[in-house]
Design a protein around this motif. Structure first.
Motif, PDB file in Angstrom:
ATOM      1  N   TRP A 115      37.442  48.140  51.298  1.00 27.96           N
ATOM      2  CA  TRP A 115      36.930  49.510  51.285  1.00 27.96           C
ATOM      3  C   TRP A 115      37.748  50.411  50.361  1.00 27.96           C
ATOM      4  N   VAL A 116      39.047  50.213  50.311  1.00 28.56           N
ATOM      5  CA  VAL A 116      39.881  50.988  49.382  1.00 28.56           C
ATOM      6  C   VAL A 116      39.483  50.681  47.940  1.00 28.56           C
ATOM      7  N   LEU A 117      39.288  49.402  47.629  1.00 24.50           N
ATOM      8  CA  LEU A 117      38.858  49.012  46.282  1.00 24.50           C
ATOM      9  C   LEU A 117      37.484  49.580  45.943  1.00 24.50           C
ATOM     10  N   ILE A 118      36.586  49.580  46.917  1.00 22.12           N
ATOM     11  CA  ILE A 118      35.250  50.151  46.699  1.00 22.12           C
ATOM     12  C   ILE A 118      35.355  51.636  46.379  1.00 22.12           C
ATOM     13  N   ALA A 119      36.130  52.349  47.174  1.00 23.41           N
ATOM     14  CA  ALA A 119      36.260  53.796  46.983  1.00 23.41           C
ATOM     15  C   ALA A 119      36.898  54.120  45.633  1.00 23.41           C
ATOM     16  N   CYS A 142      32.595  47.566  42.297  1.00 23.23           N
ATOM     17  CA  CYS A 142      32.190  48.286  43.506  1.00 23.23           C
ATOM     18  C   CYS A 142      30.944  47.658  44.124  1.00 23.23           C
ATOM     19  N   ALA A 143      29.940  47.388  43.298  1.00 24.86           N
ATOM     20  CA  ALA A 143      28.683  46.821  43.787  1.00 24.86           C
ATOM     21  C   ALA A 143      28.891  45.440  44.383  1.00 24.86           C
ATOM     22  N   PHE A 144      29.707  44.621  43.723  1.00 24.65           N
ATOM     23  CA  PHE A 144      29.898  43.252  44.214  1.00 24.65           C
ATOM     24  C   PHE A 144      30.686  43.240  45.519  1.00 24.65           C
ATOM     25  N   ILE A 151      26.236  42.043  52.937  1.00 24.03           N
ATOM     26  CA  ILE A 151      25.318  40.903  52.851  1.00 24.03           C
ATOM     27  C   ILE A 151      26.032  39.593  53.191  1.00 24.03           C
ATOM     28  N   LEU A 152      27.078  39.293  52.470  1.00 23.60           N
ATOM     29  CA  LEU A 152      27.761  38.013  52.679  1.00 23.60           C
ATOM     30  C   LEU A 152      28.654  38.017  53.913  1.00 23.60           C
ATOM     31  N   ARG A 153      29.195  39.191  54.240  1.00 22.18           N
ATOM     32  CA  ARG A 153      30.137  39.320  55.368  1.00 22.18           C
ATOM     33  C   ARG A 153      31.208  38.227  55.282  1.00 22.18           C
ATOM     34  N   SER A 154      31.825  38.161  54.143  1.00 25.41           N
ATOM     35  CA  SER A 154      32.732  37.066  53.807  1.00 25.41           C
ATOM     36  C   SER A 154      33.966  37.047  54.695  1.00 25.41           C
ATOM     37  N   LEU A 215      36.807  36.582  38.741  1.00 25.98           N
ATOM     38  CA  LEU A 215      37.352  35.552  39.621  1.00 25.98           C
ATOM     39  C   LEU A 215      36.780  35.635  41.027  1.00 25.98           C
ATOM     40  N   LEU A 216      36.478  36.847  41.480  1.00 29.52           N
ATOM     41  CA  LEU A 216      35.837  36.977  42.784  1.00 29.52           C
ATOM     42  C   LEU A 216      34.437  36.380  42.756  1.00 29.52           C
ATOM     43  N   MET A 217      33.725  36.549  41.657  1.00 31.56           N
ATOM     44  CA  MET A 217      32.408  35.917  41.533  1.00 31.56           C
ATOM     45  C   MET A 217      32.536  34.397  41.526  1.00 31.56           C
ATOM     46  N   ASN A 218      33.528  33.881  40.816  1.00 34.84           N
ATOM     47  CA  ASN A 218      33.766  32.432  40.811  1.00 34.84           C
ATOM     48  C   ASN A 218      34.066  31.913  42.209  1.00 34.84           C
ATOM     49  N   VAL A 219      34.990  32.559  42.892  1.00 37.38           N
ATOM     50  CA  VAL A 219      35.390  32.119  44.227  1.00 37.38           C
ATOM     51  C   VAL A 219      34.241  32.273  45.213  1.00 37.38           C
ATOM     52  N   THR A 220      33.479  33.357  45.100  1.00 35.48           N
ATOM     53  CA  THR A 220      32.348  33.587  46.005  1.00 35.48           C
ATOM     54  C   THR A 220      31.331  32.460  45.902  1.00 35.48           C
ATOM     55  N   LEU A 221      30.930  32.127  44.688  1.00 38.44           N
ATOM     56  CA  LEU A 221      29.952  31.047  44.516  1.00 38.44           C
ATOM     57  C   LEU A 221      30.537  29.706  44.948  1.00 38.44           C
ATOM     58  N   PHE A 222      31.803  29.486  44.651  1.00 40.27           N
ATOM     59  CA  PHE A 222      32.479  28.261  45.074  1.00 40.27           C
ATOM     60  C   PHE A 222      32.437  28.120  46.593  1.00 40.27           C
TER      61      PHE A 222
END
Length: 234
Positions: A115-119, A142-144, A151-154, A215-222
Motif C-alpha cells: 500500500w505504501v508503494l501504491i500510494a 501502481c496498477a500492477f 485480484i491475485l491476493r498474492s 521483476l515482479l511481473m516475472n515472479v508473479t507469472l512464475f
C-alpha cells in the motif's frame, strides 16, 4: 580499449552464475523452466514494446560505442538479451531465497509495504504526467500492485520484497555501468526532461521502480503458472 562488447559482457555475467547453479540437485531450478520461460517471455514482449517506442521518441537511447552493432526492431541485440538474462538471474535469486529461507520474513508486512508503494507510485505519477518515463513507470507499478491486492491476493509478495532488497546490489552494479559508472561514457542515455532528474549515483531513480515492475511481473507469472500447472497439469 575496445568497448564494443561491454553490454553483451554484462548480460553474460548476469546470467552465468545463476545458469551454472540451476542444476544444483537439492534445489534444481532447471525443473522450473516450464514456468520460467513464459514468465520471462510475456513481460519481455511488453517491455520490448515499451523500449521500442521510448527509443523512437528519444526518451532514452543507446551508445553504439558499447554495442556489437546488431539491431532488431531498432533496438540493440544486447537490449533484447537484457530482458532474458536479468529476469532469469533475478527469478533464480527469488527461487534460491525461497529454498534457503523457509520463513517469510516480510510476509506480515507485505500488505503495508504494498500500500505504501501504491500510494507513492500514484502520487509521483499523477504529479509528473508531463514526464513520460516517470509517469508510465509509476502508473504501471501502481496498477500492477493493485492487481496483486484485489485480484491475485498474492501470498508471496513478502518473499519478493525480501529478495528484491538483495537483488538491488547487482542491480546497482550492472545498471551503474550501463548508465556511466566506472566507464568513460554511458551505455544507455536518458532524456532528463522525461524523468525526475534524480540520480542514484548515475542511475535515474525511475530505473529502480522500472526494475521492480519487470521483476515482479516475472515472479508473479512464475508463481501463478507453477501453482496452476502443479494443481492442474496439462
Amino acid at each position: 580499449m575496445d568497448w564494443q562488447y561491454l553490454y553483451l559482457l554484462l548480460n553474460s555475467l548476469a546470467i552465468s552464475v545463476p545458469l551454472a547453479f540451476s542444476f544444483y540437485p537439492k534445489a534444481n531450478f532447471s525443473q522450473k523452466w516450464q514456468y520460467l520461460m513464459p514468465a520471462i517471455a510475456i513481460p519481455g514482449v511488453l517491455f520490448i514494446l515499451w523500449d521500442v517506442y521510448f527509443t523512437k521518441w528519444g526518451i532514452w537511447g543507446f551508445n553504439e560505442t558499447y554495442l556489437t552493432g546488431l539491431h532488431i526492431a531498432n533496438l540493440p541485440l544486447e537490449e533484447w538479451l537484457f530482458f532474458i538474462c536479468i529476469p532469469y538471474a533475478c527469478v533464480f535469486t527469488y527461487f534460491s531465497f525461497k529454498y534457503l529461507f523457509k520463513e517469510d520474513y516480510l510476509g506480515k508486512y507485505a500488505p503495508a509495504i504494498t500500500w505504501v508503494l501504491i500510494a507513492i507510485s500514484f502520487l509521483i505519477a499523477a504529479s509528473n504526467t508531463h514526464r513520460a518515463y516517470t509517469s508510465v513507470t509509476f502508473f504501471a507499478l501502481c496498477a500492477f500492485l493493485l492487481v496483486h491486492i484485489f485480484i491475485l491476493r498474492s501470498q508471496y509478495l513478502g518473499r519478493f520484497y525480501f529478495s528484491f532488497i538483495f537483488i538491488l546490489v547487482p542491480f546497482f552494479l550492472i545498471n551503474g555501468v550501463l548508465t556511466g559508472s566506472y566507464i568513460p561514457d554511458q551505455v544507455v542515455w536518458y532524456n532528463n526532461a522525461e524523468n525526475l532528474g534524480i540520480r542514484l549515483g548515475t542511475i535515474p531513480v525511475e530505473d529502480t521502480f522500472y526494475g521492480m515492475l519487470l521483476l515482479l511481473m516475472n515472479v508473479t507469472l512464475f508463481e501463478e503458472l507453477e501453482n496452476k500447472l502443479r494443481d492442474h497439469p496439462l
